[in-house]
Write an enzyme that holds these catalytic residues in place. Sequence first.
Site, PDB file in Angstrom:
ATOM      1  N   ASP A  89      -4.883  -0.712  -1.598  1.00  0.00           N
ATOM      2  CA  ASP A  89      -6.295  -0.467  -1.349  1.00  0.00           C
ATOM      3  C   ASP A  89      -6.951   0.406  -2.775  1.00  0.00           C
ATOM      4  O   ASP A  89      -6.940   1.193  -3.933  1.00  0.00           O
ATOM      5  CB  ASP A  89      -6.913   0.776   0.161  1.00  0.00           C
ATOM      6  CG  ASP A  89      -6.432  -0.031   0.681  1.00  0.00           C
ATOM      7  OD1 ASP A  89      -6.028  -1.367   0.904  1.00  0.00           O
ATOM      8  OD2 ASP A  89      -6.436   0.500   1.699  1.00  0.00           O
TER       9      ASP A  89
ATOM     10  N   ASP B 200       0.660  -1.519  -0.350  1.00  0.00           N
ATOM     11  CA  ASP B 200       0.106  -0.458   0.102  1.00  0.00           C
ATOM     12  C   ASP B 200       0.502   1.203  -0.070  1.00  0.00           C
ATOM     13  O   ASP B 200       0.046   2.193   0.984  1.00  0.00           O
ATOM     14  CB  ASP B 200      -1.551   0.110   0.877  1.00  0.00           C
ATOM     15  CG  ASP B 200      -2.287  -0.954   0.900  1.00  0.00           C
ATOM     16  OD1 ASP B 200      -1.886  -1.765   0.355  1.00  0.00           O
ATOM     17  OD2 ASP B 200      -2.651  -1.380   2.022  1.00  0.00           O
TER      18      ASP B 200
ATOM     19  N   HIS C 222     -10.740   6.963   1.341  1.00  0.00           N
ATOM     20  CA  HIS C 222      -9.449   6.949   0.943  1.00  0.00           C
ATOM     21  C   HIS C 222      -9.350   5.827  -0.379  1.00  0.00           C
ATOM     22  O   HIS C 222     -10.065   4.782  -0.667  1.00  0.00           O
ATOM     23  CB  HIS C 222      -8.698   6.883   2.054  1.00  0.00           C
ATOM     24  CG  HIS C 222      -8.864   4.834   2.301  1.00  0.00           C
ATOM     25  ND1 HIS C 222      -9.780   5.103   3.289  1.00  0.00           N
ATOM     26  CD2 HIS C 222      -8.446   4.159   1.834  1.00  0.00           C
ATOM     27  CE1 HIS C 222     -10.032   3.972   3.933  1.00  0.00           C
ATOM     28  NE2 HIS C 222      -8.750   3.101   2.909  1.00  0.00           N
TER      29      HIS C 222
ATOM     30  N   CYS D 107      -1.228  -2.117   8.009  1.00  0.00           N
ATOM     31  CA  CYS D 107      -1.264  -3.579   7.193  1.00  0.00           C
ATOM     32  C   CYS D 107      -0.303  -4.207   6.673  1.00  0.00           C
ATOM     33  O   CYS D 107      -0.934  -5.278   6.281  1.00  0.00           O
ATOM     34  CB  CYS D 107      -2.269  -2.773   5.557  1.00  0.00           C
ATOM     35  SG  CYS D 107      -3.889  -1.579   5.219  1.00  0.00           S
TER      36      CYS D 107
ATOM     37  N   HIS E  81     -16.357   0.102   6.378  1.00  0.00           N
ATOM     38  CA  HIS E  81     -14.531   0.525   5.992  1.00  0.00           C
ATOM     39  C   HIS E  81     -14.594   2.197   5.805  1.00  0.00           C
ATOM     40  O   HIS E  81     -14.247   2.529   6.893  1.00  0.00           O
ATOM     41  CB  HIS E  81     -14.444   0.055   4.939  1.00  0.00           C
ATOM     42  CG  HIS E  81     -12.968  -0.043   4.973  1.00  0.00           C
ATOM     43  ND1 HIS E  81     -11.910  -0.263   6.781  1.00  0.00           N
ATOM     44  CD2 HIS E  81     -11.904   0.809   4.625  1.00  0.00           C
ATOM     45  CE1 HIS E  81     -10.820  -0.197   6.139  1.00  0.00           C
ATOM     46  NE2 HIS E  81     -10.561   0.525   4.974  1.00  0.00           N
TER      47      HIS E  81
ATOM     48  N   HIS F  61     -10.820   0.513  -3.030  1.00  0.00           N
ATOM     49  CA  HIS F  61     -12.287   0.571  -2.869  1.00  0.00           C
ATOM     50  C   HIS F  61     -12.944   1.594  -3.960  1.00  0.00           C
ATOM     51  O   HIS F  61     -12.966   2.089  -4.373  1.00  0.00           O
ATOM     52  CB  HIS F  61     -12.360   1.784  -1.767  1.00  0.00           C
ATOM     53  CG  HIS F  61     -11.218   1.471  -0.629  1.00  0.00           C
ATOM     54  ND1 HIS F  61     -11.651  -0.195   0.210  1.00  0.00           N
ATOM     55  CD2 HIS F  61     -10.240   1.423   0.229  1.00  0.00           C
ATOM     56  CE1 HIS F  61     -10.502  -0.569   1.365  1.00  0.00           C
ATOM     57  NE2 HIS F  61      -9.757   0.962   1.190  1.00  0.00           N
TER      58      HIS F  61
ATOM     59  N   LYS G   7      -7.680  -4.665  -3.551  1.00  0.00           N
ATOM     60  CA  LYS G   7      -7.782  -5.250  -1.650  1.00  0.00           C
ATOM     61  C   LYS G   7      -8.814  -4.332  -2.018  1.00  0.00           C
ATOM     62  O   LYS G   7      -8.162  -3.373  -1.553  1.00  0.00           O
ATOM     63  CB  LYS G   7      -6.717  -5.584  -0.943  1.00  0.00           C
ATOM     64  CG  LYS G   7      -5.904  -4.637  -0.789  1.00  0.00           C
ATOM     65  CD  LYS G   7      -4.934  -4.933   0.598  1.00  0.00           C
ATOM     66  CE  LYS G   7      -4.182  -3.968   0.941  1.00  0.00           C
ATOM     67  NZ  LYS G   7      -4.370  -2.709   2.180  1.00  0.00           N
TER      68      LYS G   7
END
Length: 197
Positions: free
Chosen positions: A51, A9, A76, A143, A62, A53, A101
């Site tokens: 990430d 990340d 984010h 993470c 989340h 999303h 992810k």
Amino acid sequence: MSSALFIIDVQNDFTEGGVLGVTGGGVVASGITRLLAEHPESYDHVFASRDWHDGDNDNGGHFSESPDFVDSWPVHCVAGSAGAEYHAALDLGPSVIHVRKGQGVPAYSIFEGTRGSGEVVQDVLSRLGVTTIDVVGIATDHCVLASALDALGAGFTVRVLTDLVAGVAPESSAAALERLASAGATVTSSTPRGLRD
């Protein structure tokens, strides 16, 4: 048997100036680039997670307008946004295995992610014969911690390179590294690294 580097990340939203930026994120990005450039034969495989999303929902709780910064967070790393992109100082090269992810659900560990083809990380590692994993990236206390713990739980030999991670807070980052050491990870600097040259 083969080795892998997990780059966790290293994204704009997690580095300085980002929504959840941590101090030292940019230094980590340039340090990882330097490691890969100076020691290209040290790893058989390089994985980089992001990430990624959904932008039109709360991703299973989340995202929150009133985040607790434990289980819920400000918006984010929305898929396709500038914040979700890798930091500009991170040069991964052409052969990196990209992992996304948190696509609609909370996710911290790289093991919760998939390649673009949908293949899960554990299956990729098994197919490639990976036995040892070094972990770097952001954030040490979230993470990076989750990814390294999952790697240990799956039976891999794990090292966390302390000069190539950055965390949210010094206390929680130190506690995360202690937890990883207690769980069986080697917690060490990348220099001297003892990697294959």
